[in-house]
Design a protein around this motif. Structure first.
Motif, short mmCIF file in Angstrom:
data_model
loop_
_atom_site.label_atom_id
_atom_site.label_comp_id
_atom_site.label_asym_id
_atom_site.label_seq_id
_atom_site.Cartn_x
_atom_site.Cartn_y
_atom_site.Cartn_z
N GLU A 1 0.86 -1.20 0.00
CA GLU A 1 0.00 0.00 0.00
C GLU A 1 0.88 1.24 0.00
O GLU A 1 1.86 1.31 0.71
CB GLU A 1 -0.86 -0.02 1.25
CG GLU A 1 -1.85 -1.15 1.25
CD GLU A 1 -2.69 -1.15 2.52
OE1 GLU A 1 -3.19 -2.22 2.87
OE2 GLU A 1 -2.80 -0.11 3.14
N TYR B 1 -4.93 7.14 8.53
CA TYR B 1 -4.15 6.14 7.82
C TYR B 1 -2.69 6.44 8.06
O TYR B 1 -2.23 7.56 7.84
CB TYR B 1 -4.47 6.17 6.32
CG TYR B 1 -5.91 5.81 6.02
CD1 TYR B 1 -6.91 6.78 6.09
CD2 TYR B 1 -6.26 4.51 5.70
CE1 TYR B 1 -8.23 6.45 5.84
CE2 TYR B 1 -7.59 4.18 5.44
CZ TYR B 1 -8.56 5.15 5.52
OH TYR B 1 -9.87 4.82 5.27
N SER C 1 -5.69 12.05 7.33
CA SER C 1 -7.13 11.79 7.35
C SER C 1 -7.83 12.87 6.55
O SER C 1 -7.22 13.87 6.16
CB SER C 1 -7.65 11.76 8.79
OG SER C 1 -7.64 13.06 9.35
N TYR D 1 -7.16 -0.77 16.65
CA TYR D 1 -6.18 -0.80 15.58
C TYR D 1 -5.35 -2.06 15.75
O TYR D 1 -5.14 -2.55 16.86
CB TYR D 1 -5.24 0.41 15.65
CG TYR D 1 -5.74 1.66 14.96
CD1 TYR D 1 -6.76 2.43 15.52
CD2 TYR D 1 -5.19 2.09 13.76
CE1 TYR D 1 -7.21 3.59 14.90
CE2 TYR D 1 -5.63 3.25 13.13
CZ TYR D 1 -6.64 3.99 13.71
OH TYR D 1 -7.08 5.13 13.09
N ARG D 2 -4.84 -2.54 14.64
CA ARG D 2 -3.95 -3.69 14.66
C ARG D 2 -2.58 -3.23 14.18
O ARG D 2 -2.47 -2.46 13.21
CB ARG D 2 -4.52 -4.74 13.69
CG ARG D 2 -3.59 -5.90 13.44
CD ARG D 2 -3.97 -6.68 12.20
NE ARG D 2 -2.89 -7.57 11.88
CZ ARG D 2 -3.04 -8.88 11.74
NH1 ARG D 2 -4.23 -9.44 11.85
NH2 ARG D 2 -2.00 -9.62 11.45
N GLN D 3 -1.53 -3.67 14.89
CA GLN D 3 -0.17 -3.32 14.48
C GLN D 3 0.66 -4.58 14.42
O GLN D 3 0.91 -5.23 15.44
CB GLN D 3 0.46 -2.30 15.44
CG GLN D 3 1.81 -1.79 14.96
CD GLN D 3 2.34 -0.62 15.78
OE1 GLN D 3 1.97 -0.44 16.94
NE2 GLN D 3 3.21 0.18 15.19
N LYS E 1 5.56 -2.73 11.88
CA LYS E 1 4.73 -2.12 10.84
C LYS E 1 3.87 -1.01 11.46
O LYS E 1 3.87 -0.82 12.68
CB LYS E 1 3.80 -3.18 10.21
CG LYS E 1 4.52 -4.29 9.46
CD LYS E 1 4.98 -3.83 8.12
CE LYS E 1 5.59 -4.93 7.28
NZ LYS E 1 4.58 -5.79 6.66
N GLU E 2 3.13 -0.31 10.59
CA GLU E 2 2.29 0.77 11.09
C GLU E 2 0.95 0.24 11.58
O GLU E 2 0.48 -0.81 11.16
CB GLU E 2 2.06 1.81 9.97
CG GLU E 2 1.14 1.34 8.84
CD GLU E 2 1.89 0.60 7.75
OE1 GLU E 2 2.99 0.07 8.00
OE2 GLU E 2 1.33 0.55 6.62
N ALA F 1 0.59 10.17 9.80
CA ALA F 1 -0.75 9.71 9.43
C ALA F 1 -1.47 10.84 8.72
O ALA F 1 -1.10 12.01 8.84
CB ALA F 1 -1.53 9.27 10.68
N LYS G 1 -3.02 -0.19 11.77
CA LYS G 1 -4.10 -0.12 10.77
C LYS G 1 -5.43 -0.29 11.48
O LYS G 1 -5.56 -1.12 12.38
CB LYS G 1 -3.93 -1.22 9.72
CG LYS G 1 -2.71 -1.02 8.85
CD LYS G 1 -2.61 -2.05 7.76
CE LYS G 1 -1.36 -1.80 6.91
NZ LYS G 1 -1.18 -2.81 5.87
N THR H 1 -11.13 8.69 9.96
CA THR H 1 -10.16 7.60 10.07
C THR H 1 -8.76 8.07 9.68
O THR H 1 -8.58 8.73 8.65
CB THR H 1 -10.56 6.42 9.17
OG1 THR H 1 -11.87 5.99 9.55
CG2 THR H 1 -9.58 5.27 9.31
#
Lengths: 115, 110
Positions: free
Chosen positions: A1, A105, A94, B36-38, B42-43, A92, B45, A103
């Protein structure tokens, strides 16, 4: 991504160096953020920019200086850092709606080591 | 009391297990929460948003208990790919003001 990119991915610097971190978002967003993630600590919000204007500065020391020339780019200028500043710096973005459903990112981060 | 508190884990579970994490928060006026999951190095998400009493997305269910000030995340039928750190996040009320917990580490074993 590739929605939010950050460079460099890794940086080692001495306490007297000056360096800059770069963040770019390709999502058409209007708000951008800098976070710091240290080991064993939660993510800490550092700065918020909304439509290029800084709207939040969470008591960050002046050795960190943000710059937002446009809605797509965000920089973090570093000078005379301390070893305890070593961390993962995350950018990040948004939409910038100013609500909870805005949200964020995240980019992949820059892992900074200060010697 | 910290604004967002989580059990750091690690939670070690076998594939197929059901696992639940809790997160407690201060400030009862808080309206919106997120998980959020990390993944390692990694970053973060976004996994789920929780605006009312709860939210369900496939194997993941998030619930909010305002009276007791906690949010939970339930993962059913755990997969190896669920191994990550799960971050509980509270919306702080102003532009972009997300308040993160330290995260709960989950390790799903074969």
């Amino acid at each position: 991504e590739t929605g939010v990119t950050q460079t460099p991915r890794h940086l080692v610097m001495g306490m007297t160096n000056k360096k800059s971190l770069k963040c770019e978002q390709h999502l058409g967003h209007n708000a951008m953020y800098w976070y710091k993630q240290s080991a064993k600590k939660p993510l800490e919000l550092m700065f918020v920019y909304n439509f290029k204007e800084q709207t939040e500065n969470n008591s960050v020391p002046s050795r960190f200086s943000p710059e937002c020339p446009n809605s797509s780019h965000l920089f973090l200028h570093l000078h005379t850092l301390q070893p305890e500043d070593s961390a993962l710096y995350l950018c990040a973005s948004s939409l910038g709606m100013g609500t909870a459903i805005d949200t964020q990112y995240f980019g992949p981060g820059t892992r900074l080591t200060v010697l | 009391r910290k604004e967002v508190e989580q059990d750091p884990g690690p939670f070690n579970v076998p594939e197929g297990a059901t696992v639940a994490f809790n997160c407690t928060y201060s400030n009862s006026a808080s309206q919106s929460f997120f998980w959020y999951r990390q993944d390692c190095r990694k970053e973060p998400k976004l996994l789920m948003s929780v605006y009312s009493s709860g939210n369900e997305d496939g194997r993941f269910t998030a619930q909010l208990n305002r009276a007791s000030q906690y949010i939970s995340l339930l993962i059913r039928d755990s997969k190896l790919s669920d191994s990550a750190t799960y971050l509980c996040v509270k919306y702080g009320g102003s532009q972009g003001n997300l308040i993160f917990g330290k995260g709960t580490k989950l390790s799903v074993k074969p």
